[in-house]
Design a protein around this motif. Structure first.
Motif, short mmCIF file in Angstrom:
data_model
loop_
_atom_site.label_atom_id
_atom_site.label_comp_id
_atom_site.label_asym_id
_atom_site.label_seq_id
_atom_site.Cartn_x
_atom_site.Cartn_y
_atom_site.Cartn_z
N HIS A 32 0.65 -1.13 -0.13
CA HIS A 32 0.11 -0.13 -0.09
C HIS A 32 0.83 1.35 -0.15
O HIS A 32 0.43 2.18 -0.37
N HIS A 33 1.81 1.16 0.55
CA HIS A 33 2.81 2.47 0.64
C HIS A 33 4.01 2.41 -0.17
O HIS A 33 4.80 3.42 -0.32
N ILE A 34 4.16 1.50 -0.88
CA ILE A 34 5.76 1.19 -1.63
C ILE A 34 5.84 2.55 -2.65
O ILE A 34 6.74 3.08 -3.00
N LEU A 55 10.93 6.47 11.43
CA LEU A 55 10.19 6.53 12.55
C LEU A 55 8.67 6.21 12.48
O LEU A 55 7.91 6.20 11.47
N GLY A 56 8.38 5.23 13.31
CA GLY A 56 7.18 4.29 13.04
C GLY A 56 7.48 3.47 11.79
O GLY A 56 6.79 3.27 11.13
N CYS A 57 8.37 2.59 11.99
CA CYS A 57 8.89 1.78 10.96
C CYS A 57 8.25 0.43 10.89
O CYS A 57 8.22 0.03 9.78
N LEU A 82 12.41 2.55 14.41
CA LEU A 82 11.92 2.80 15.61
C LEU A 82 10.39 2.48 15.57
O LEU A 82 9.92 3.12 14.76
N ASP A 83 9.59 1.88 16.60
CA ASP A 83 8.26 1.51 16.56
C ASP A 83 7.87 1.54 18.09
O ASP A 83 8.63 0.75 18.71
N VAL A 84 6.78 1.83 18.21
CA VAL A 84 5.86 1.76 19.61
C VAL A 84 5.39 0.23 19.72
O VAL A 84 5.23 -0.14 21.08
#
Ligand SMILES: C[S@@+](CC[C@H](N)C(=O)[O-])C[C@H]1O[C@@H](n2cnc3c(N)ncnc32)[C@H](O)[C@@H]1O
Length: 249
Positions: A32-34, A55-57, A82-84
């Motif tokens: 969807h994001h590529i 950020l938010g990987c 980095l991801d939560v």
């Protein structure tokens, strides 16, 4: 029953995206994001030796593209994802064992577990509107970015794309909604320079028939993709941030 008010936004996001990860949606997001991400990578002009934060990987597919782009025989470069969501990070690590210049860290954008003045570039794909404290995240980005470092924040959810506003009611977690101009003002207020906004259309082909839940028909999906994602670009000024806890007189 869980009392959502009693837990932090980060904890809500962690639980929600751990569920996404367990359902395989972390890996699915690549398709969807590529398109919008590849166009952004081209604008980032990555060079071997650069230090990059994703950020938010999520499941780490974009981090791997970044790691390839900054690797080189003399200066290997370094990428931190980095991801939560600890489950996203577990999957990102499992899918990246062949990379020696890529590391994944569990943590929040609002409290980035990294040192000051480190990253030459930051990429963030479809994550920034989940941050309950976007201003705190910008302060943290400013702190961890190198002097003259640049960020590239890509978001499909913003006021100027009316289709994306349908997600606000439907998703189970709170979302932040601003317009392009409101984001530009916010970035300038946070002392970033060379602030720009670019629209990035999704160039993938749209099927003739649409059967998902977000659009009424394929024509709407085509229009959503044509309007495109909002890419926010900004630079940290040529200054060195002090370590946390110290204040500049
Ligand atoms: C829609 S997913 C996008 C993931 C990935 N960038 C991609 O394109 O596949 C949003 C991601 O942002 C992460 N996220 C949400 N709030 C966060 C926060 N405060 N700090 C770090 N990551 C966060 C989620 O855990 C999730 O993995």
């Amino acid at each position: 029953m869980t009392d959502n008010k009693a837990i932090s936004t980060d904890e809500r996001m962690r639980r929600e995206f751990n569920e996404w990860a367990e359902a395989g949606r972390g890996e699915e997001m690549e398709q969807h994001h590529i398109s919008i991400t590849q166009q952004t990578l081209a604008m980032m002009a990555l060079r071997p030796g650069e230090r990059v934060l994703d950020l938010g990987c999520g499941a780490g597919w974009a981090s791997r593209l970044l790691a390839k782009a900054v690797s080189g025989s003399e200066k290997p470069g370094q990428v931190i994802g980095l991801d939560v969501s600890d489950e996203m990070i577990r999957r990102a690590r499992a899918g990246s064992t062949e990379y020696d210049n890529l590391m994944f860290v569990v943590g929040s954008a609002q409290q980035i577990p990294w040192e000051e003045n480190f990253f030459d570039k930051v990429l963030s794909v479809e994550s920034f509107y989940y941050y309950g404290d976007q201003e705190g995240a910008l302060d943290e980005l400013f702190r961890v970015m190198a002097p003259k470092g640049e960020f590239f924040i890509l978001i499909n959810l913003y006021k100027d794309n009316a289709y994306s506003l349908r997600w606000v009611e439907e998703l189970k977690v709170p979302l932040q909604v601003r317009s392009e101009q409101e984001y530009i003002d916010l970035l300038r207020e946070h002392a970033f320079e060379d602030v720009r906004a670019v629209r990035i259309p999704d160039l993938t082909p749209t099927p003739e028939e649409y059967s998902g839940k977000w659009f009424n028909n394929a024509e709407e999906l085509r229009d959503f993709k044509r309007i495109g994602a909002l890419l926010l670009i900004a630079r940290k000024p040529d200054l060195v941030s002090p370590p946390k806890g110290y204040e500049v007189e």
